[in-house]
Write an enzyme that holds these catalytic residues in place. Sequence first.
Site, mmCIF file in Angstrom:
data_model
loop_
_atom_site.group_PDB
_atom_site.id
_atom_site.type_symbol
_atom_site.label_atom_id
_atom_site.label_comp_id
_atom_site.label_asym_id
_atom_site.label_seq_id
_atom_site.Cartn_x
_atom_site.Cartn_y
_atom_site.Cartn_z
ATOM 1 N N THR A 368 58.276 28.236 13.976
ATOM 2 C CA THR A 368 57.453 29.376 14.378
ATOM 3 C C THR A 368 56.040 28.925 14.726
ATOM 4 O OG1 THR A 368 58.768 30.840 13.011
ATOM 5 C CG2 THR A 368 56.578 31.613 13.589
ATOM 6 N N ARG A 418 73.619 38.057 11.463
ATOM 7 C CA ARG A 418 72.579 37.172 12.019
ATOM 8 C C ARG A 418 72.814 36.910 13.499
ATOM 9 N NH1 ARG A 418 72.188 32.050 9.778
ATOM 10 N NH2 ARG A 418 74.076 32.200 8.545
ATOM 11 N N ARG A 508 68.399 29.034 0.176
ATOM 12 C CA ARG A 508 68.636 29.400 1.572
ATOM 13 C C ARG A 508 68.671 28.121 2.432
ATOM 14 N NH1 ARG A 508 64.583 32.963 5.425
ATOM 15 N NH2 ARG A 508 64.540 34.358 3.654
ATOM 16 N N ARG A 569 26.781 26.008 22.969
ATOM 17 C CA ARG A 569 26.081 25.904 24.252
ATOM 18 C C ARG A 569 24.893 24.968 24.076
ATOM 19 N NH1 ARG A 569 24.808 31.792 26.542
ATOM 20 N NH2 ARG A 569 23.848 30.623 28.249
ATOM 21 N N HIS A 570 24.396 24.439 25.164
ATOM 22 C CA HIS A 570 23.158 23.660 25.150
ATOM 23 C C HIS A 570 22.017 24.527 24.617
ATOM 24 C CE1 HIS A 570 22.150 26.189 28.537
ATOM 25 N NE2 HIS A 570 23.385 25.970 28.962
ATOM 26 N N ASN A 576 17.596 29.330 31.989
ATOM 27 C CA ASN A 576 17.953 30.497 31.168
ATOM 28 C C ASN A 576 16.738 31.403 31.030
ATOM 29 O OD1 ASN A 576 20.010 28.508 28.947
ATOM 30 N ND2 ASN A 576 20.639 29.696 30.698
ATOM 31 N N GLY A 582 23.439 28.511 36.854
ATOM 32 C CA GLY A 582 23.777 27.157 37.337
ATOM 33 C C GLY A 582 22.596 26.219 37.212
ATOM 34 N N ARG A 621 21.014 19.674 30.643
ATOM 35 C CA ARG A 621 20.719 20.536 29.495
ATOM 36 C C ARG A 621 21.644 20.247 28.301
ATOM 37 N NH1 ARG A 621 22.515 23.507 33.816
ATOM 38 N NH2 ARG A 621 24.071 25.175 33.600
ATOM 39 N N GLU A 642 29.215 23.401 33.861
ATOM 40 C CA GLU A 642 29.282 24.864 33.953
ATOM 41 C C GLU A 642 30.022 25.298 35.213
ATOM 42 O OE1 GLU A 642 29.737 27.365 32.698
ATOM 43 O OE2 GLU A 642 28.013 28.623 32.278
ATOM 44 N N TYR A 653 20.791 36.839 38.736
ATOM 45 C CA TYR A 653 21.799 37.863 39.019
ATOM 46 C C TYR A 653 21.199 38.950 39.915
ATOM 47 C CZ TYR A 653 24.716 35.637 35.496
ATOM 48 O OH TYR A 653 25.465 34.730 34.797
ATOM 49 N N SER A 667 33.147 42.407 44.304
ATOM 50 C CA SER A 667 34.138 41.380 43.994
ATOM 51 C C SER A 667 34.049 40.878 42.569
ATOM 52 C CB SER A 667 33.987 40.209 44.950
ATOM 53 O OG SER A 667 33.926 40.690 46.260
ATOM 54 N N HIS A 709 28.702 24.825 28.201
ATOM 55 C CA HIS A 709 28.044 25.961 28.855
ATOM 56 C C HIS A 709 28.823 27.255 28.596
ATOM 57 C CE1 HIS A 709 25.696 23.011 31.193
ATOM 58 N NE2 HIS A 709 26.795 22.297 31.048
HETATM 59 N N1 ADP Z 1 56.560 19.784 13.663
HETATM 60 C C1 ADP Z 1 56.427 20.158 12.386
HETATM 61 N N2 ADP Z 1 57.127 19.558 11.396
HETATM 62 C C2 ADP Z 1 56.982 19.932 10.118
HETATM 63 N N3 ADP Z 1 56.168 20.919 9.712
HETATM 64 C C3 ADP Z 1 55.454 21.553 10.641
HETATM 65 C C4 ADP Z 1 55.548 21.209 12.029
HETATM 66 N N4 ADP Z 1 54.731 22.020 12.725
HETATM 67 C C5 ADP Z 1 54.155 22.837 11.815
HETATM 68 N N5 ADP Z 1 54.581 22.556 10.577
HETATM 69 C C6 ADP Z 1 54.186 23.182 9.314
HETATM 70 O O1 ADP Z 1 55.262 23.973 8.870
HETATM 71 C C7 ADP Z 1 54.755 25.156 8.250
HETATM 72 C C8 ADP Z 1 55.832 26.229 8.214
HETATM 73 O O2 ADP Z 1 56.154 26.461 9.494
HETATM 74 P P1 ADP Z 1 57.035 27.632 10.129
HETATM 75 O O3 ADP Z 1 56.711 27.574 11.529
HETATM 76 O O4 ADP Z 1 56.865 28.920 9.409
HETATM 77 O O5 ADP Z 1 58.505 27.076 9.837
HETATM 78 P P2 ADP Z 1 59.913 27.534 10.403
HETATM 79 O O6 ADP Z 1 59.664 28.498 11.503
HETATM 80 O O7 ADP Z 1 60.553 26.268 10.860
HETATM 81 O O8 ADP Z 1 60.591 28.149 9.240
HETATM 82 C C9 ADP Z 1 53.565 25.479 9.113
HETATM 83 O O9 ADP Z 1 52.630 26.274 8.425
HETATM 84 C C10 ADP Z 1 52.995 24.115 9.428
HETATM 85 O O10 ADP Z 1 52.056 23.736 8.433
HETATM 86 O O1 FDP Z 2 30.164 34.022 34.311
HETATM 87 P P1 FDP Z 2 28.815 34.517 33.890
HETATM 88 O O2 FDP Z 2 28.859 35.705 32.963
HETATM 89 O O3 FDP Z 2 27.950 34.706 35.071
HETATM 90 O O4 FDP Z 2 28.234 33.324 32.950
HETATM 91 C C1 FDP Z 2 28.141 31.995 33.425
HETATM 92 C C2 FDP Z 2 26.671 31.651 33.616
HETATM 93 O O5 FDP Z 2 26.108 31.346 32.366
HETATM 94 C C3 FDP Z 2 24.992 30.409 32.530
HETATM 95 C C4 FDP Z 2 23.712 31.073 32.077
HETATM 96 O O6 FDP Z 2 23.432 32.245 32.783
HETATM 97 O O7 FDP Z 2 25.397 29.311 31.769
HETATM 98 P P2 FDP Z 2 24.610 28.147 30.936
HETATM 99 O O8 FDP Z 2 23.181 28.501 30.801
HETATM 100 O O9 FDP Z 2 25.306 28.127 29.579
HETATM 101 O O10 FDP Z 2 24.854 26.846 31.657
HETATM 102 C C5 FDP Z 2 24.993 30.088 34.042
HETATM 103 O O11 FDP Z 2 24.616 28.789 34.343
HETATM 104 C C6 FDP Z 2 26.422 30.426 34.442
HETATM 105 O O12 FDP Z 2 26.591 30.648 35.833
#
Ligand code: ADP
Ligand code: FDP
Length: 757
Positions: A368, A418, A508, A569-570, A576, A582, A621, A642, A653, A667, A709
Site C-alpha cells: 500500500t 475475498r 493471518r 525560497r531565497h 521582490n 523573474g 539570489r 525560477e 504584475y 489567459s 524560487h
Molecule cells: N518495499 C518495501 N519492503 C518492505 N517494507 C516496506 C516497503 N515499502 C514500504 N515498506 C514499509 O512497510 C510498512 C507497511 O506497509 P503497507 O504498505 O501497509 O504493507 P502492505 O500493504 O504490504 O500490507 C510501511 O509503513 C513501510 O514502512
Molecule cells: O507564478 P507566480 O504566482 O507569478 O509566481 C512566480 C513568481 O514568483 C517570483 C516572485 O514574484 O519568484 P522568486 O522571487 O521566488 O524568484 C517571480 O520571480 C516569479 O515569476
Amino acid sequence: MGSGASKEGEDGGGTNGDGQHDGLDAQLDAARYHDGGQLYVSLKMDKNHTLTADLVPHVFGSVPLIGSWDPSKALSMERESVSMWELSFVVPPNHETLDFKFLLKPKYNNAPCFVEEGPSRQLIGGALKEDAKLALFRLENDEVLEYKVFVKADRVSPFDLAASWRAYQENFRPSSVRWIPDVSINSAPQPGGENCASAGLDLDLEHYVVPAPSASANSAFVYAANMTETPRSLTSGSYSFKDGGASADRPTNIKGMEVIVPDPSKVFPNSGVVESKSVGTYSPLQKQESQRGLFVDRGVGSPRLVKSSSSNSNIFTHDLNLDNDTKNSMPAAAGAVAAAAVADQMLGPKEDRHLAIILVGLPARGKTFTAAKLTRYLRWLGHNTKHFNVGKYRRLKLGANQSAEFFAADNPEGVEARNEVAALAFEDMVSWMQEGGQVGIFDATNSSKKRRNMLMKLAEGRCKIIFLETICNDVNIIERNIRLKIQQSPDYAEEPDFEAGLQDFKNRLANYEKVYEPVEEGSYIKMIDMVSGHGGQIQVNNISGYLPGRIVFFLVNTHLTPRPILLTRHGESQDNVRGRIGGDAALSEAGELYKKKLANFVGKRLKSERAASIWTSTLQRTILTASPIVGFPKIQWRALDEINAGVCDGMTYEEIKKNMPEEYDRSRKKDKLRYRYPRGESYLDVIQRLEPVIIELERQRAPVVVISHQAVLRALYAYFADRPLQEIPHIEVPLHTIIEIQMGVTGVQEKRYKLMD
Ligand SMILES: Nc1ncnc2c1ncn2[C@@H]1O[C@H](COP(=O)(O)OP(=O)(O)O)[C@@H](O)[C@H]1O
Ligand SMILES: O=P(O)(O)OC[C@H]1O[C@@](CO)(OP(=O)(O)O)[C@@H](O)[C@@H]1O
C-alpha cells in the site's frame, strides 16, 4: 532619433556631442511635454519583390540625429523578416515636423546610394502627413524598386520607458556569482558573514515553528489505504461506508483534526523498531498535554480521532480538474509526458492505453505504501492515476473485524468473499479507465497464481497489466511493518489489546505464506529488499514502453531511509522589493539578513549530518542566500531556476496587466497551470523539468536543503504534499520560511520554521 525631432533636438539644445540626448533629458522632455506620454514610432518598409541587390534601407532627414540630409550619416533600418525592415524611435507627441526620406545603401562598398523618388516625407504627431504608402527607388539600370511603407505610433508612459531601460541595463549587468563553480563548498565562514548579532538564532529551533497550512504534507499521519479510491460499486448501494471515507482524490485535512495519541513507546513498549517521530502540526490540546507521538488515522471512526468542523475548502471550482481533462483525452502535462500520453492514445492496441499495476506480496511488505507513492508521483507528472485498495472494499462490504481464519486458504467462504471484493474493485478500476483513466494501481496481496489468473481474465482486451511484487527478507523490517500495521490499519482499530492484534495479524500472515506463489508470469517488476536504498534489487520481466520504463526508474530510486528535505525560497531579492518578476537580482537588506539566519539554522538543524548537501538554482539570489552556509557541498541546478517569464521577465504584475491585459487577465488568471508566458514557461513546463530533481531527492539518503524560487518550490512541495496539479500555482510559499519535509517509514511529514517576518 527620439527627441532629436523635438525643438531642442533641432537647435542642438539638450543633446550630447553626437547630437543625442542622454536618458535624463529624454525623461525630462517627456515630463515637460504633455501628460507624461511619449510616442513610440515604428517605421517599416516591406520589399514585395525578390531582387535583393544587397541594398540596406536607411532613413535620413532634417535633424542632426538622422544626418541633416547627409546620406553618409543616415540611420540604418533593422531587418525584421526576409522582406521587412524596421526603424523605431521615441518622440514627444507634439514633436516638431520631421522631414525625412528613405534611401538604399549598398551593404559592402561605397557605391552610390539610392534616395527614394518624390518629395520628402513629413512626420507629424507620429503619423505621415500624406498617405504615401509606397517608396520608389530608381536604380542605375533604370530598374525601379518598390517598397511598401508602414508607420505605427503607440503612446508609452515615460515610466514604462524608464522601466524597460532599467530592465535592459540590468539584463546586461553580470551576475555577482558568475565565478562560483557549479559544485562548491566553503569550509570557513565568510568575512562579515554569519554571526552578526541580528542574524543570531534562538538555541531552540522549535521557537520558530509555525503551523503548516491545512492541506499540508502529512501523509505519515494517515494510513495510505484510507486515501485510496472510494469503492463506487459499494457506496451507491445499501452498504454503509465504515472505512473512514477519506476521498481518494484529496488527502484528509490534517490540521482540522485534534490528535490525541499516546506516545507509541508507552503503548507498545517493545516497539523500539518504530523509527519515525511525529513532527507535524499539533493542536493546542496536544501542546498542553505534551503528547507527541505517531498519529493514527484508522479511518473507521477510531475513538482516538476527533474531526473538527472546519472543512477542507476547495477554492478551485472552475473547469480544470483532471477528470475533465481525461474526458477530453488531453493530458494535464507538458513535453515528454504529454507526448507519450498522446502517442499511447493514437498508437497500439486499445487496451494498451490503460495500464493496471497489480501489487503482489505478503501482508506488511509495503504494497500500500508503494502504491500510494507511485500514485502520487504519476499524478504529479500529469498521468491520470488512481489507487484501488481491495482491503477498503473488504472492510466496506464485510466489516473491518475479520479474524485470521477469514484469510485461510482452506476457508472456502473466506476465499470466495475475498475474490468477490477483489473482482468488484477491479471492475471499478476498469470502468474508471474506460471513462478516461490512464493508470490504475490495484492494491491487494494477489499472492496466488489463481487470483492473478482471475485478474488477467478480467483485464483481457481492456487494459495492459504489470505485476509489481514487493519482497522483503529482513525479519526486523517485517516485524516493524507488522507493528505499524496494528497501529494504523482499520482492521485493528477496534482491538484494544495490541498483543492480541499482533498475534492475529501474524496468524493471518502465516495463512498467506502457506499459499504464496511469487510472480513468474506476464510482465512484472519485483522490488526485493529495497527499503534501505542499498543492497536491494529490482528485477523486471517483459517491461517495455514509456510509462512502465518511467515507473521502473522511479522505483529503483526510492527507499525508506528517514531524512529531512528542507525547502526554502531565497532571501528577499531587490526585484521582490520592486515587485518585479523573474530577473537575476541580488538580495535586499532583508534578504541579506535571512541568508545569515538560514546559515545559522542549517548549521544547527543539520549539525550531525555530515553527508547533507545544499542545492540552489543558477540565479544569484539563491546562490547568495546559500553563500554563508559552511561545511556542506553546494550544487547549482539549472532545473531549479525560477519559472521563465519570457517576455514578461523583469516586469511588475501591474505592468503586465497594463501592457498585456489579454495575457494577464484572460489567459494566466484563467488557467495558471497551463499558461505559458510568451517565450517562457508554464507551470506544467516547470514540473516537467523538475522530474530529475524529484528522482534525485528520492534517491538521496542524506538531508538536502533546496534553496529555490516560488514557482519551483510550489511544484516540488506539491509532490511531497500530494496536492493536485491545478492547485500548484496557488500554493503559498512565503519568503524567509523553511518547509521541512521529513521522509519517513510511514510517509512524509511537514514542519515549518519562520525565521523572519
Ligand atoms: N518495499 C518495501 N519492503 C518492505 N517494507 C516496506 C516497503 N515499502 C514500504 N515498506 C514499509 O512497510 C510498512 C507497511 O506497509 P503497507 O504498505 O501497509 O504493507 P502492505 O500493504 O504490504 O500490507 C510501511 O509503513 C513501510 O514502512
Ligand atoms: O507564478 P507566480 O504566482 O507569478 O509566481 C512566480 C513568481 O514568483 C517570483 C516572485 O514574484 O519568484 P522568486 O522571487 O521566488 O524568484 C517571480 O520571480 C516569479 O515569476
